[in-house]
Design a protein around this motif. Structure first.
Motif, PDB file in Angstrom:
ATOM      1  N   HIS A 171       0.815  -1.220   0.000  1.00 58.08           N
ATOM      2  CA  HIS A 171       0.000   0.000   0.000  1.00 58.08           C
ATOM      3  C   HIS A 171       0.845   1.265   0.000  1.00 58.08           C
ATOM      4  CE1 HIS A 171       1.152  -0.749   4.068  1.00 58.08           C
ATOM      5  NE2 HIS A 171       0.657   0.387   4.478  1.00 58.08           N
ATOM      6  N   LEU A 172       2.176   1.113   0.019  1.00 58.82           N
ATOM      7  CA  LEU A 172       3.049   2.291   0.038  1.00 58.82           C
ATOM      8  C   LEU A 172       3.860   2.331  -1.258  1.00 58.82           C
ATOM      9  CD1 LEU A 172       4.480   2.033   3.670  1.00 58.82           C
ATOM     10  CD2 LEU A 172       2.601   3.448   2.868  1.00 58.82           C
ATOM     11  N   THR A 173       4.191   3.549  -1.686  1.00 59.77           N
ATOM     12  CA  THR A 173       5.030   3.643  -2.878  1.00 59.77           C
ATOM     13  C   THR A 173       6.428   3.129  -2.539  1.00 59.77           C
ATOM     14  OG1 THR A 173       5.798   5.841  -2.319  1.00 59.77           O
ATOM     15  CG2 THR A 173       3.841   5.702  -3.702  1.00 59.77           C
ATOM     16  N   VAL A 174       7.219   2.902  -3.591  1.00 61.47           N
ATOM     17  CA  VAL A 174       8.588   2.440  -3.403  1.00 61.47           C
ATOM     18  C   VAL A 174       9.331   3.384  -2.460  1.00 61.47           C
ATOM     19  CG1 VAL A 174      10.779   2.232  -4.612  1.00 61.47           C
ATOM     20  CG2 VAL A 174       8.724   1.157  -5.541  1.00 61.47           C
ATOM     21  N   LEU A 175       9.160   4.682  -2.708  1.00 61.20           N
ATOM     22  CA  LEU A 175       9.872   5.666  -1.893  1.00 61.20           C
ATOM     23  C   LEU A 175       9.430   5.579  -0.427  1.00 61.20           C
ATOM     24  CD1 LEU A 175      11.967   7.822  -2.611  1.00 61.20           C
ATOM     25  CD2 LEU A 175      10.137   9.500  -2.539  1.00 61.20           C
ATOM     26  N   ARG A 177      -1.367 -11.964  -9.536  1.00 60.16           N
ATOM     27  CA  ARG A 177      -2.311 -12.105 -10.625  1.00 60.16           C
ATOM     28  C   ARG A 177      -3.323 -10.959 -10.578  1.00 60.16           C
ATOM     29  NH1 ARG A 177      -6.697 -14.438 -11.256  1.00 60.16           N
ATOM     30  NH2 ARG A 177      -6.811 -15.220  -9.134  1.00 60.16           N
ATOM     31  N   ARG A 178      -3.765 -10.688  -9.323  1.00 61.25           N
ATOM     32  CA  ARG A 178      -4.731  -9.601  -9.180  1.00 61.25           C
ATOM     33  C   ARG A 178      -4.136  -8.290  -9.682  1.00 61.25           C
ATOM     34  NH1 ARG A 178      -6.129 -10.783  -3.682  1.00 61.25           N
ATOM     35  NH2 ARG A 178      -5.514  -8.692  -3.171  1.00 61.25           N
ATOM     36  N   ILE A 179      -2.865  -8.086  -9.310  1.00 71.41           N
ATOM     37  CA  ILE A 179      -2.206  -6.857  -9.725  1.00 71.41           C
ATOM     38  C   ILE A 179      -2.177  -6.781 -11.241  1.00 71.41           C
ATOM     39  CG2 ILE A 179       0.003  -5.701  -9.815  1.00 71.41           C
ATOM     40  CD1 ILE A 179       0.463  -7.067  -7.059  1.00 71.41           C
ATOM     41  N   GLY A 180      -1.841  -7.923 -11.843  1.00 70.91           N
ATOM     42  CA  GLY A 180      -1.751  -7.957 -13.292  1.00 70.91           C
ATOM     43  C   GLY A 180      -3.064  -7.510 -13.922  1.00 70.91           C
ATOM     44  N   GLN A 181      -4.169  -8.037 -13.366  1.00 72.41           N
ATOM     45  CA  GLN A 181      -5.459  -7.688 -13.942  1.00 72.41           C
ATOM     46  C   GLN A 181      -5.764  -6.219 -13.772  1.00 72.41           C
ATOM     47  OE1 GLN A 181      -8.110 -10.280 -11.977  1.00 72.41           O
ATOM     48  NE2 GLN A 181      -7.848 -11.920 -13.435  1.00 72.41           N
ATOM     49  N   GLN A 182      -5.450  -5.733 -12.535  1.00 75.21           N
ATOM     50  CA  GLN A 182      -5.833  -4.358 -12.264  1.00 75.21           C
ATOM     51  C   GLN A 182      -4.940  -3.382 -12.994  1.00 75.21           C
ATOM     52  OE1 GLN A 182      -5.548  -4.609  -8.130  1.00 75.21           O
ATOM     53  NE2 GLN A 182      -7.683  -5.159  -7.820  1.00 75.21           N
ATOM     54  N   GLY A 183      -3.678  -3.763 -13.155  1.00 74.30           N
ATOM     55  CA  GLY A 183      -2.719  -2.845 -13.736  1.00 74.30           C
ATOM     56  C   GLY A 183      -3.007  -2.573 -15.198  1.00 74.30           C
ATOM     57  N   SER A 184      -3.392  -3.603 -15.955  1.00 75.65           N
ATOM     58  CA  SER A 184      -3.593  -3.391 -17.379  1.00 75.65           C
ATOM     59  C   SER A 184      -4.871  -2.603 -17.608  1.00 75.65           C
ATOM     60  CB  SER A 184      -3.678  -4.740 -18.084  1.00 75.65           C
ATOM     61  OG  SER A 184      -4.792  -5.437 -17.615  1.00 75.65           O
ATOM     62  N   THR A 244      -8.456  -1.396   4.236  1.00 77.95           N
ATOM     63  CA  THR A 244      -8.735  -1.371   2.798  1.00 77.95           C
ATOM     64  C   THR A 244      -9.481  -2.627   2.383  1.00 77.95           C
ATOM     65  OG1 THR A 244      -6.665  -0.207   2.518  1.00 77.95           O
ATOM     66  CG2 THR A 244      -7.684  -1.077   0.555  1.00 77.95           C
ATOM     67  N   VAL A 245      -8.989  -3.757   2.878  1.00 71.70           N
ATOM     68  CA  VAL A 245      -9.629  -5.023   2.504  1.00 71.70           C
ATOM     69  C   VAL A 245     -11.060  -5.076   3.002  1.00 71.70           C
ATOM     70  CG1 VAL A 245      -9.540  -7.510   2.840  1.00 71.70           C
ATOM     71  CG2 VAL A 245      -7.454  -6.261   2.424  1.00 71.70           C
ATOM     72  N   SER A 246     -11.320  -4.484   4.191  1.00 67.17           N
ATOM     73  CA  SER A 246     -12.665  -4.656   4.755  1.00 67.17           C
ATOM     74  C   SER A 246     -13.619  -3.522   4.403  1.00 67.17           C
ATOM     75  CB  SER A 246     -12.589  -4.865   6.261  1.00 67.17           C
ATOM     76  OG  SER A 246     -11.566  -4.127   6.829  1.00 67.17           O
ATOM     77  N   ILE A 247     -13.285  -2.680   3.436  1.00 64.83           N
ATOM     78  CA  ILE A 247     -14.200  -1.588   3.068  1.00 64.83           C
ATOM     79  C   ILE A 247     -15.623  -2.081   2.784  1.00 64.83           C
ATOM     80  CG2 ILE A 247     -14.741   0.117   1.271  1.00 64.83           C
ATOM     81  CD1 ILE A 247     -11.860   0.841   1.166  1.00 64.83           C
ATOM     82  N   GLN A 306     -12.764   0.700  -5.901  1.00 59.12           N
ATOM     83  CA  GLN A 306     -12.111   0.702  -7.205  1.00 59.12           C
ATOM     84  C   GLN A 306     -10.802   1.463  -7.155  1.00 59.12           C
ATOM     85  OE1 GLN A 306     -14.474   2.558 -10.210  1.00 59.12           O
ATOM     86  NE2 GLN A 306     -15.479   0.629 -10.677  1.00 59.12           N
ATOM     87  N   ARG A 307     -10.870   2.649  -6.552  1.00 52.71           N
ATOM     88  CA  ARG A 307      -9.708   3.518  -6.553  1.00 52.71           C
ATOM     89  C   ARG A 307      -8.583   2.914  -5.714  1.00 52.71           C
ATOM     90  NH1 ARG A 307      -7.996   7.732  -3.756  1.00 52.71           N
ATOM     91  NH2 ARG A 307      -9.753   7.708  -2.340  1.00 52.71           N
ATOM     92  N   VAL A 308      -8.942   2.431  -4.522  1.00 54.80           N
ATOM     93  CA  VAL A 308      -7.930   1.845  -3.655  1.00 54.80           C
ATOM     94  C   VAL A 308      -7.299   0.636  -4.337  1.00 54.80           C
ATOM     95  CG1 VAL A 308      -7.579   0.662  -1.492  1.00 54.80           C
ATOM     96  CG2 VAL A 308      -8.974   2.689  -1.559  1.00 54.80           C
ATOM     97  N   GLY A 309      -8.140  -0.160  -4.993  1.00 54.63           N
ATOM     98  CA  GLY A 309      -7.625  -1.345  -5.661  1.00 54.63           C
ATOM     99  C   GLY A 309      -6.691  -0.991  -6.792  1.00 54.63           C
TER     100      GLY A 309
END
Lengths: 259, 643
Positions: free
Chosen positions: A110-114, B15-22, B563-566, B636-639
């Motif tokens: 949840h934190l940036t690299v920095l 995997r989740r990151i991959g989905q969200q990142g693209s 964040t997880v429990s929003i 959505q934004r946090v994810g």
């Protein structure tokens, strides 16, 4: 091979250095299972010690005992003159002097690299933010990813994440760095970038203890290689001794499987 | 084994990151005809289902519209009683207090939004579909509602010979509703125009900020108060008569304050935006959070109630007691944070805790009198003493604890004094506020107070200290095993029995305490779910870089767990808000009860219930739907951004 021999075969340049990590008869149990059986070893200041051995041999357990992520039940561990006991202040002091790099990187997602890198310097070392950020950026430069400072860990590749993790540990200006299988979770093409950073680190003179299967790395930069099996240190020696002329049968067997 | 778990967990994470990142794959939008054919009429079965579904939907819509606009509905009952629905019997002469409180909240909300919010934008293309959709829906509504009943010259319905109602013809009805037709046509035209201009590939990404959409909609709503002929309706309580003047805009005393509210909201929003970039942003954010915690209680008990302070009592008892607790307690804490205080500190803290708890036990059995304020203060002091070991060290650190203690003592004693002072506002019932005001106040305060308590309980339940774990677990399990009503009844009926003589705890305060304690237990379980999702590696990494346990919790564990429990937390907020309607059972006049039993008891509107309840349901839905939508955006934004 006794411990006295192990000290004499250590590199000459370390002969008159201070002891950095001293372990005497360290025992560790998980229930009935004894993971460490009287591990005794001394690591000098500035030494690069590689610990290898088959899985389940207790090498990770040992390295995790050194900064108290695991609690040993018998024997003594002294790091930089401070004995590891249940005293919270000693543990905090040792942890701020010992950096650790994990197999799974364990960056804070949840934190940036920095922010990952500056968190501990700001809150543990009480550095001003500007100073901590300047240092973080120079560390990122040192591990070769200065352009990733504002990203989140999830946006980086495994190799980049591990290099951030190394930078995060270095930001506390530790006297000792522990590496717990730092390249095991990486794709082959990313292993080299992490090993290059570790080699550079080894040459800078910091004390390092590395649990790894990367024998090429061990041969190139280790001052000593320790071979563990079944919770014991079986053989200790210089890379030259270890790779060309191992004395123990179990070491020979291990090397024949891994090389 | 554990490593294997961790690896698979991490892979899942990657995997989740991959989905969200693209970036989401752009699907080229089909022309309307093709879209219909592909999705609704692809084969015979689907076509029949589509037609059947639409028919049922239209039938339901027609039923609702006929109910709402039926000539049997007495909407005057609601229009006239809007004030009762909002605040019940709060005296009109004191209404300025309500507006001041509301204005403060509006300003604070604007400031916080300006400081924190990062709502992003919504594409013009999407806005245009909303406009077209609402225009279309409006047109459908106008068509499906059955034609009105014909009124004779005497204002009564005209019946045919066989006694059935006579309705105007369909065409006449459509002509009568020409205003609605124009509104629908305007919406459709504007929507289509925007759609046409913003669908080309190079312009489909054009966005307007959500903030401007929100402010423009609120602005239009307030503007309509000034121009639209909503009519002026009021209930004059002195003469027990009601005013109904249709065809003019609402009263000046309604539209002016709402305009001021909007101005405050916008003004403080932009102030927040400016302050956000200043050097003091962190300080101001902290201050606004603190204000959120303090202001509901202060506004409610001090501004709205206007307590009549008895200065003799204040000077002789309240003030000296507050000062004594502040300074003596501060001195105790100062000595407990001396470097090298060692085990003695823990011993003193434990003894204080035992003493504080004993005071409550004594109150239960009535062994000796003591002011409630003193009991609360001793308990707080004991908690502060337990926290003291975290502040051992240099002067600055110790000062933090002592200053924090002084602040808390001042606040608690001030509020306790105010709550216990009788009100000067002329009350017409036992409680001075009711209606939506009471509902919102209770919901807000319970959410605000139960949040920190719930987080603490969750941390306690997952703590490695057995005593904390045991206390939190048994608390949570006991509360969760008891219905809310019984907790509310207990606090409203039983607690006052145990209060010492001369100690009055307003019914509402007792109930709020009970509801907060109840809600905290459920919240704790939601937060605990989030805490369990944090991998062991995160704890180890935090330990390895030398963070203390408190820092680890505050910087690493809680941000990720919350964040997880929003979704669960928002669900909890919504159910807290809805269940405030249970307050009616212990005698408070909440929103629903006003509609259900106050209005139907008025002589003009005897037995008129449905209209009020319909309005109440709509308002509940509006609030909860907004909260739910906002939380979806937040998720959505946090994810997206932070993983």
């Amino acid at each position: 091979m006794s411990i006295d021999d192990a000290t004499t075969v250590a590199n000459d340049r370390l002969a008159d250095r201070e002891d950095m990590i001293v372990c005497v008869d360290v025992d560790k149990f998980y229930g009935d299972f004894q993971a460490l059986k009287g591990v005794t070893a001394t690591i000098k200041e500035g030494e690069v010690a590689v610990v290898c051995g088959p899985s389940g041999s207790g090498k990770s357990t040992w390295i995790r005992c050194i900064n108290r992520l695991e609690i040993h039940q018998g024997g003594d561990i002294v790091v930089d003159g401070i004995e590891l006991t249940n005293d919270l202040r000693n543990i905090e002091k040792i942890r701020s002097e010992v950096g650790m790099v994990f197999q799974q990187f364990n960056l804070f997602p949840h934190l940036t690299v920095l922010d990952n890198i500056t968190l501990a310097p700001i809150w543990v070392r009480k550095k001003p933010r500007a100073e901590a950020e300047a240092m973080a950026r120079s560390l990122l430069d040192r591990v070769g990813i200065p352009e990733q400072a504002e990203k989140f860990p999830g946006q980086l590749s495994g190799g980049q994440q591990q290099r951030v993790a190394i930078a995060r540990s270095l930001a506390m200006e530790p006297r000792v760095m522990l590496f717990d299988e730092p390249t095991s979770a990486l794709d082959p093409e990313m292993i080299k970038e992490v090993l290059d950073v570790m080699k550079e680190l080894a040459r800078s003179g910091i004390t390092m203890m590395v649990v790894t299967h990367e024998m090429g790395f061990a041969r190139e930069v280790a001052d000593r290689i320790m071979f563990m099996e079944g919770g014991e240190i079986v053989e200790v020696g210089t890379p030259e001794h270890f790779f060309t002329n191992p004395t123990e049968d179990r070491t020979k067997l291990f090397l024949s499987q891994i090389l | 084994m554990q490593d294997a778990d961790q690896i698979s967990g991490d892979l899942e994470f990657q995997r989740r990151i991959g989905q969200q990142g693209s970036s989401p794959h752009e699907v080229p939008s089909l022309p309307v005809g093709q879209w219909l054919r592909k999705n609704l009429f692809s084969n015979w079965g689907n076509s029949i289902l589509t037609l059947l579904g639409s028919f049922l939907a239209l039938l339901a819509l027609r039923g609702v519209l006929n109910f709402v606009f039926s000539e049997n509905r007495e909407w005057d009952a609601v229009r006239t009683n809007l004030r009762a629905l909002m605040t019940l019997s709060y005296p009109e002469s004191q209404y300025i207090r309500v507006w001041v409180s509301l204005g403060f909240v509006a300003g604070l909300a604007g400031l916080s939004a300006g400081l924190w919010a990062n709502w992003g934008g919504v594409s013009v293309k999407r806005l245009s579909t909303w406009l077209m959709g609402s225009g279309g829906l409006l047109a459908v509504c106008v068509i499906v509602r059955e034609p009105s009943v014909i009124l004779g010259s005497d204002g009564k319905v005209v019946r045919t010979v066989d006694g059935s109602l006579q309705r105007e013809s369909f065409l006449d009805a459509m002509v009568d509703r020409s205003t609605w037709w124009i509104a629908a046509a305007v919406l459709l035209a504007v929507g289509t125009l925007l759609w046409g201009r913003f669908t080309s590939p190079d312009r489909r990404g054009v966005e307007v900020s959500v903030t401007s959409v929100v402010f423009v909609s609120l602005g239009l709503a307030v503007l309509s108060l000034w121009v639209a002929p909503y009519g002026h309706y009021a209930f004059i309580s002195e003469t027990k008569s009601y005013v109904a003047e249709s065809g003019r805009t609402v009263a000046f005393s309604t539209k002016l304050p709402w305009t001021v509210m909007l101005a405050l909201l916008c003004g403080f929003f932009y102030l927040g935006r400016i302050l956000r970039r200043s050097d003091y942003a962190g300080l101001i954010k902290g201050a606004s959070n603190l204000l959120w915690l303090i202001s509901p209680l202060t506004l409610f008990w001090v501004v709205l109630r206007d307590p009549a302070l008895d200065y003799g009592h204040v000077m002789s008892t309240d003030l000296p007691m507050g000062l004594a607790f502040g300074f003596l307690g501060g001195a105790v804490l100062w000595s407990l944070t001396r470097p090298g205080v060692g085990e003695a500190g823990r011993l003193v803290a434990t003894m204080l805790l035992v003493f504080a708890i004993f005071n409550w036990v004594a109150a239960f059995f009535g062994w000796y009198p003591m002011l409630q304020k003193a009991r609360i203060s001793f308990l707080l002091l004991a908690f502060a003493a337990l926290l003291a070991p975290n502040f051992i060290g240099e002067i600055a650190k110790r000062r933090q604890l002592v200053l924090g203690w002084l602040g808390v003592t001042a606040l608690v004693h001030y509020l306790a004094t105010m709550i216990n002072t009788p009100s000067t506002v002329e009350l017409q019932s036992s409680e001075f506020l009711g209606g939506l005001g009471l509902t919102l106040f209770v919901a807000l305060i319970v959410v605000l107070l139960s949040f920190p308590l719930g987080v603490l309980l969750a941390l306690g339940r997952t703590s490695k200290f057995p005593i904390f774990r045991m206390l939190s677990t048994s608390y949570i399990e006991v509360i969760r095993g008891v219905p809310l009503i019984s907790v509310l009844i207990f606090f409203s009926v039983m607690v006052p029995l145990f209060l010492p003589d001369g100690m009055e705890l307003a019914e509402l305060a007792a109930v709020l305490t009970g509801y907060t304690l109840f809600s905290a237990a459920y919240l704790a379980e939601n937060v605990r779910g989030g805490l369990q999702s944090i991998t062991k590696g995160q704890y180890e990494a935090a330990d390895a870089i030398g963070l203390t346990a408190a820092q680890r919790t505050g910087f690493i564990v809680l941000p990720q767990a919350l964040t997880v429990s929003i979704p669960q937390l928002v669900g909890q907020v919504i159910s807290t808000f809805k269940e405030t309607s249970l307050l009616a059972i212990i005698g408070l006049f909440d929103f629903l009860r006003v509609a259900n039993s106050v209005i139907p008891a008025q002589s003009e509107f005897l037995g008129v219930k449905r209209e009020g309840i319909l309005l109440v349901a709509m308002i509940y839905f509006f609030f909860n739907f907004t909260i739910s939508k906002y939380s979806q955006r937040l998720e959505q934004r946090v994810g997206l951004g932070e993983r």
